[in-house]
Design an enzyme around this catalytic site. Sequence first.
Site, mmCIF file in Angstrom:
data_model
loop_
_atom_site.group_PDB
_atom_site.id
_atom_site.type_symbol
_atom_site.label_atom_id
_atom_site.label_comp_id
_atom_site.label_asym_id
_atom_site.label_seq_id
_atom_site.Cartn_x
_atom_site.Cartn_y
_atom_site.Cartn_z
ATOM 1 N N ASP A 1 0.870 -1.165 0.000
ATOM 2 C CA ASP A 1 0.000 0.000 0.000
ATOM 3 C C ASP A 1 0.909 1.217 0.000
ATOM 4 O O ASP A 1 1.628 1.470 0.968
ATOM 5 C CB ASP A 1 -0.927 0.023 1.220
ATOM 6 C CG ASP A 1 -1.902 1.171 1.112
ATOM 7 O OD1 ASP A 1 -2.839 1.239 1.919
ATOM 8 O OD2 ASP A 1 -1.747 1.988 0.186
HETATM 9 C C1 GLC Z 1 -3.449 4.868 -0.484
HETATM 10 C C2 GLC Z 1 -4.448 3.907 0.104
HETATM 11 C C3 GLC Z 1 -4.761 2.737 -0.786
HETATM 12 C C4 GLC Z 1 -4.656 3.183 -2.234
HETATM 13 C C5 GLC Z 1 -3.202 3.491 -2.499
HETATM 14 C C6 GLC Z 1 -2.966 3.964 -3.931
HETATM 15 O O1 GLC Z 1 -2.573 5.329 0.508
HETATM 16 O O2 GLC Z 1 -4.180 3.389 1.391
HETATM 17 O O3 GLC Z 1 -6.064 2.274 -0.439
HETATM 18 O O4 GLC Z 1 -5.100 2.146 -3.090
HETATM 19 O O5 GLC Z 1 -2.681 4.457 -1.597
HETATM 20 O O6 GLC Z 1 -3.577 5.207 -4.107
#
Ligand code: GLC
Length: 740
Positions: free
Chosen positions: A282
């Site tokens: 993430d």
């Molecule tokens: C963010 C979120 C995740 C998202 C990722 C890409 O921090 O936690 O849910 O898919 O980054 O944007």
Amino acid sequence: MRRYLPLALILVLPFSSALAQDKKIEKKVDSVLKLMTLDEKIGQLNQYTGDRDATGPITNNPNKLKDIRDGKLGSMLNVRGAKETREVQEVAMQSRMKIPLIFGLDVIHGYRVTFPIPLAEAASWDLEAMENGARVAARETAASGVHWTFAPMVDIARDPRWGRVMEGAGEDTYLGSKIAFARVKGFQGKGLGNLDAIMACAKHFAAYGAAIAGRDYNAVDMSEHTLWETYLPPFKAAVDAGAATFMNSFNTLNGIPATGSSYLQRDILKGQWKYTGFVVSDWGSIGEMIAHGYAKDKAEAAELAIKAGSDMDMESRSYLPGLAKLVADKKVSVSLIDDAVRRILRKKFELGLFDDPYRFSNEARQEKELNAPENRKAALSMAEKSIVLLKNENQILPLSKSLKKIAVIGPLGKSEKDMQGFWSIAWENDKLVSLYEGLKNKVGDKTELLYAKGCEISDSSKTGFAEAVQVAKQADVIVMAVGETLDMSGEAKSRANIHIPGVQEDLIKAIQATGKPVVVLVMAGRPLIFNWTADHVPAIMYTWWLGSEAGNAMANVLFGDYNPGGKLPMTFPRDEGQIPLYYNYLSTGRPAKNDKDTRYRSAYLDMPNSPKFAFGYGLSYTTFDYSGLTLSKTQITANDKISVSFTLKNTGKYAGEEVVQLYLQDKFASVVRPVKELKDFQKVMLKAGESKTINFTIDKEKLSFYNQQLKWVAEAGDFKLMIGTASNDIKLEKDFTLVN
Ligand code: GLC
């Protein structure tokens, strides 16, 4: 003479052709892998963001295109559009290996047409509609050159202080698992390789929704029993639905960052569940293990993450610089890297990108698909189904179409952008329908619409009250629009105080004091607290953030052109002090029989245990009667089934949908079981006066739970079966016994 294939062969063919297809892809993956240098392999594990819509701290890298040309990138996120993706893909085709990029994007509730936020959709309890919503989003996304959505978010959440509850399906494991399955199926459609199918991504693995104190990114600490019983099943449902990818989570779980947890990513996901897709971090979660105090630097973070089964590094820039040296220092074996690369290449083959890297980047298809009328129609229908009617005393609703004057009052009455929610895709001059506009569309010039904002969302000024009261006095009915703006729920939007912000409830009091009929619409990304309004205002609807067609959906429901049937997917507390508060709680040794039973009971001195509005609660313009519960048996062995049936009757004057809920209580077990657990539900449409026999089946699966050894078992004993219109409104119940 025509030879007919024997039946067995016909039945086996599809599976054997799938197996043959898999074998073919494995051979292709092998053939590419063996031509790659170590640096090119590591490149596949590296993902950068584009410079638009960044969702995390962006570390600008002007050499992105150079890195792509040098084969140092396997994927990008936040690049979208048939033209834009083609341009970047063309750069990838200049690399030595010409391995196509995959483009990912947070398509959480719609791409061009914005659907209601996922928590709102969950309130519809309409699995088919939710699958269709994901299908529409997939069609629009795939037509725009994007192969992969970072959705569905399947985190169970019992704490409305956590702003990300808006992205999920609420507090219940059974409902959340069904919705996870439906959404993955929706995104992936008939399977990867189809031009309208995109890769789903089950996130955030795992237990991110249990952040201590509801504070985003905070630590998570729970027993393995709770992890398996409550938080993992929706992820398993996503695996069963064929989710192409997983995303890990920012939190530690019992002291180990998820991205560094081989228990989660290798033992459970890739081991027990035999998962063959890949895991993306993430955002910078790999690098964040330094801040966690788990890795001393990026090199160690890279080592811990790759060993734990994190296949792709989103934006932490740990794998690219670190892995080659870790291999050279014999700290990381190439086989670990090969496994991660295989998983990623497999998906690129399944998407058909090796055959044609540009197959999704087609401007004509994009033009045809985006904002297509059927897409907006689907969003309108989903929005109508997501609305929850909380109160309707003296039948104020539905509003009569012969009303002369309606006043729209409140800070969200004319808001368009707040209807899109936190995780929508940004479009220049996007068109979202506000409540005011939706009413305008509905009443035309037959009814005069008045308007006053009354106050801001969260400042303390009441200077707008006088004008609002004046406007209210001129109207036959007042429709109020209060709640949260789109930046008050979502990622990094935890709130310790979840009362309706500012002086909005004071405004409601002032308008209520005019004595005119008042309907309050609460628009928010989470359960909010509004006790005075709930106790004093006769008509209340929870309308969440409903997306592109918000105002039209609210108008259709207000005027009865759609009879609301939503049910709350999360408990609404009376006070933050009750949190975490959920319906499937344990009895305790001193259960309070009711809100008044507090003497030496598991209860508060200053607050009832009960919620303001319960999980599964929601009204309709009509009424339903439940009768005649019968069980085919009241004693069964583990391999038996019980056929359950009862009669549901629409006893009102409107056709309407009812979500009938089946709860079970395992009264005595080797691990204490909740006082009730949702085990099935049906959404039933009945015409006024119509009756229908509703059938459910109880089987061993519904009686099973994780015992102390984390084995999935059904134990002999007594059970209570409950049929309800809400978790706190059981209409019918009967006991039965499971015998050895
Ligand atoms: C963010 C979120 C995740 C998202 C990722 C890409 O921090 O936690 O849910 O898919 O980054 O944007």
